[in-house]
Motif scaffolding. Structure first.
Motif, PDB file in Angstrom:
ATOM      1  N   ILE A  52      31.594 -25.367 -42.751  1.00  0.00           N
ATOM      2  CA  ILE A  52      30.245 -24.854 -42.967  1.00  0.00           C
ATOM      3  C   ILE A  52      29.965 -23.783 -41.920  1.00  0.00           C
ATOM      4  O   ILE A  52      30.079 -24.036 -40.725  1.00  0.00           O
ATOM      5  CB  ILE A  52      29.192 -25.974 -42.864  1.00  0.00           C
ATOM      6  N   ASP A  53      29.605 -22.581 -42.374  1.00  0.00           N
ATOM      7  CA  ASP A  53      29.260 -21.494 -41.458  1.00  0.00           C
ATOM      8  C   ASP A  53      27.877 -21.729 -40.864  1.00  0.00           C
ATOM      9  O   ASP A  53      26.893 -21.826 -41.588  1.00  0.00           O
ATOM     10  CB  ASP A  53      29.253 -20.150 -42.191  1.00  0.00           C
ATOM     11  N   GLU A  61      22.204 -28.253 -31.593  1.00  0.00           N
ATOM     12  CA  GLU A  61      21.215 -27.883 -32.606  1.00  0.00           C
ATOM     13  C   GLU A  61      21.635 -28.319 -34.015  1.00  0.00           C
ATOM     14  O   GLU A  61      20.936 -28.079 -34.981  1.00  0.00           O
ATOM     15  CB  GLU A  61      20.979 -26.373 -32.600  1.00  0.00           C
ATOM     16  N   ILE A  62      22.806 -28.961 -34.108  1.00  0.00           N
ATOM     17  CA  ILE A  62      23.366 -29.375 -35.395  1.00  0.00           C
ATOM     18  C   ILE A  62      23.438 -30.893 -35.439  1.00  0.00           C
ATOM     19  O   ILE A  62      23.810 -31.538 -34.458  1.00  0.00           O
ATOM     20  CB  ILE A  62      24.774 -28.776 -35.583  1.00  0.00           C
ATOM     21  N   GLU A  63      23.090 -31.456 -36.595  1.00  0.00           N
ATOM     22  CA  GLU A  63      23.143 -32.907 -36.768  1.00  0.00           C
ATOM     23  C   GLU A  63      23.828 -33.227 -38.086  1.00  0.00           C
ATOM     24  O   GLU A  63      23.574 -32.585 -39.104  1.00  0.00           O
ATOM     25  CB  GLU A  63      21.723 -33.479 -36.769  1.00  0.00           C
ATOM     26  N   ALA A  64      24.709 -34.219 -38.052  1.00  0.00           N
ATOM     27  CA  ALA A  64      25.358 -34.715 -39.272  1.00  0.00           C
ATOM     28  C   ALA A  64      25.071 -36.203 -39.356  1.00  0.00           C
ATOM     29  O   ALA A  64      25.258 -36.935 -38.383  1.00  0.00           O
ATOM     30  CB  ALA A  64      26.862 -34.457 -39.213  1.00  0.00           C
ATOM     31  N   LYS A 109      31.987 -44.999 -44.042  1.00  0.00           N
ATOM     32  CA  LYS A 109      31.159 -45.333 -42.881  1.00  0.00           C
ATOM     33  C   LYS A 109      31.146 -44.112 -41.977  1.00  0.00           C
ATOM     34  O   LYS A 109      32.038 -43.268 -42.038  1.00  0.00           O
ATOM     35  CB  LYS A 109      31.741 -46.539 -42.155  1.00  0.00           C
ATOM     36  N   GLN A 110      30.145 -44.033 -41.099  1.00  0.00           N
ATOM     37  CA  GLN A 110      30.013 -42.836 -40.279  1.00  0.00           C
ATOM     38  C   GLN A 110      31.208 -42.623 -39.352  1.00  0.00           C
ATOM     39  O   GLN A 110      31.580 -41.501 -39.065  1.00  0.00           O
ATOM     40  CB  GLN A 110      28.684 -42.840 -39.533  1.00  0.00           C
ATOM     41  N   GLU A 111      31.863 -43.693 -38.931  1.00  0.00           N
ATOM     42  CA  GLU A 111      33.029 -43.527 -38.056  1.00  0.00           C
ATOM     43  C   GLU A 111      34.256 -43.002 -38.804  1.00  0.00           C
ATOM     44  O   GLU A 111      35.222 -42.547 -38.182  1.00  0.00           O
ATOM     45  CB  GLU A 111      33.364 -44.825 -37.308  1.00  0.00           C
ATOM     46  N   ASP A 112      34.228 -43.020 -40.132  1.00  0.00           N
ATOM     47  CA  ASP A 112      35.335 -42.478 -40.932  1.00  0.00           C
ATOM     48  C   ASP A 112      35.348 -40.953 -40.942  1.00  0.00           C
ATOM     49  O   ASP A 112      36.396 -40.338 -41.115  1.00  0.00           O
ATOM     50  CB  ASP A 112      35.232 -42.959 -42.392  1.00  0.00           C
ATOM     51  N   ILE A 113      34.188 -40.339 -40.768  1.00  0.00           N
ATOM     52  CA  ILE A 113      34.060 -38.889 -40.878  1.00  0.00           C
ATOM     53  C   ILE A 113      34.228 -38.254 -39.496  1.00  0.00           C
ATOM     54  O   ILE A 113      33.586 -38.664 -38.536  1.00  0.00           O
ATOM     55  CB  ILE A 113      32.690 -38.509 -41.480  1.00  0.00           C
ATOM     56  N   LYS A 114      35.086 -37.259 -39.405  1.00  0.00           N
ATOM     57  CA  LYS A 114      35.344 -36.553 -38.144  1.00  0.00           C
ATOM     58  C   LYS A 114      34.713 -35.175 -38.204  1.00  0.00           C
ATOM     59  O   LYS A 114      34.785 -34.500 -39.234  1.00  0.00           O
ATOM     60  CB  LYS A 114      36.851 -36.412 -37.893  1.00  0.00           C
ATOM     61  N   ALA A 115      34.081 -34.755 -37.111  1.00  0.00           N
ATOM     62  CA  ALA A 115      33.406 -33.452 -37.075  1.00  0.00           C
ATOM     63  C   ALA A 115      33.783 -32.698 -35.814  1.00  0.00           C
ATOM     64  O   ALA A 115      33.941 -33.291 -34.744  1.00  0.00           O
ATOM     65  CB  ALA A 115      31.893 -33.648 -37.133  1.00  0.00           C
ATOM     66  N   ILE A 121      31.583 -22.464 -36.722  1.00  0.00           N
ATOM     67  CA  ILE A 121      31.967 -23.175 -37.946  1.00  0.00           C
ATOM     68  C   ILE A 121      32.014 -24.672 -37.662  1.00  0.00           C
ATOM     69  O   ILE A 121      32.691 -25.122 -36.740  1.00  0.00           O
ATOM     70  CB  ILE A 121      33.345 -22.709 -38.462  1.00  0.00           C
ATOM     71  N   LEU A 122      31.278 -25.429 -38.467  1.00  0.00           N
ATOM     72  CA  LEU A 122      31.330 -26.887 -38.393  1.00  0.00           C
ATOM     73  C   LEU A 122      32.428 -27.348 -39.337  1.00  0.00           C
ATOM     74  O   LEU A 122      32.398 -27.045 -40.533  1.00  0.00           O
ATOM     75  CB  LEU A 122      29.986 -27.496 -38.802  1.00  0.00           C
ATOM     76  N   LYS A 123      33.408 -28.055 -38.789  1.00  0.00           N
ATOM     77  CA  LYS A 123      34.543 -28.543 -39.576  1.00  0.00           C
ATOM     78  C   LYS A 123      34.425 -30.053 -39.688  1.00  0.00           C
ATOM     79  O   LYS A 123      34.374 -30.743 -38.679  1.00  0.00           O
ATOM     80  CB  LYS A 123      35.862 -28.159 -38.925  1.00  0.00           C
TER      81      LYS A 123
END
Length: 144
Positions: A52-53, A61-64, A109-115, A121-123
């Motif tokens: 995501i650009d 300033e970014i939250e997932a 689950k939230q721990e499954d997703i890596k950011a 760029i948010l990967k």
């Protein structure tokens, strides 16, 4: 090149395909709202890779967040700033908030997703979960 027109209006202006995001503040972004949070999704064998650009944003300033099977990405900047040093003649950089949501399923689950956020760029790496198997149809013998 001549462009088709009806009553002097250009049919191919910037608004002819206005697919805007519902969460984006139209007053703030105007007709350019469709250009924010550009997203690429790539499927691999075991996951979905989402880019995501978010140029100009800082990591804080970014939250997932993951809630009810929806992955929501939010970004906000400059909402608490007050300009004290003069008056702007032109201001093109934006300040405000935006978000986008993607349905990823209830199994994650939230721990499954890596950011990871770097170079604007948010990967995100969203693993594929094995879907629950649906029962096969079983026939019942009807006597008669």
């Amino acid at each position: 090149m001549l462009m088709p027109s009806i009553f002097g209006e250009n049919l191919f202006n910037d608004d002819w395909m206005d697919f805007s995001f519902p969460d984006v503040d139209k007053v703030l972004y105007g007709k350019h709202a469709k250009n924010v949070m550009k997203t690429d999704v790539k499927e691999t064998d075991n996951s979905y890779e989402v880019d995501i650009d978010l140029p100009g944003f800082k990591k804080d300033e970014i939250e997932a967040k993951l809630e009810n099977g929806y992955l929501t990405i939010s970004a906000a900047k400059g909402l608490d700033k007050e300009e004290k040093d003069g008056k702007y003649i032109r201001k093109e950089r934006y300040s405000g908030a935006m978000s986008r949501s993607f349905y990823v399923g209830d199994e994650l689950k939230q721990e499954d997703i890596k950011a990871k956020y770097e170079d604007g760029i948010l990967k995100l790496s969203v693993p594929k979960k094995e879907q629950k198997k649906v029962e096969t149809t079983k026939h019942i013998a009807i006597e008669g």
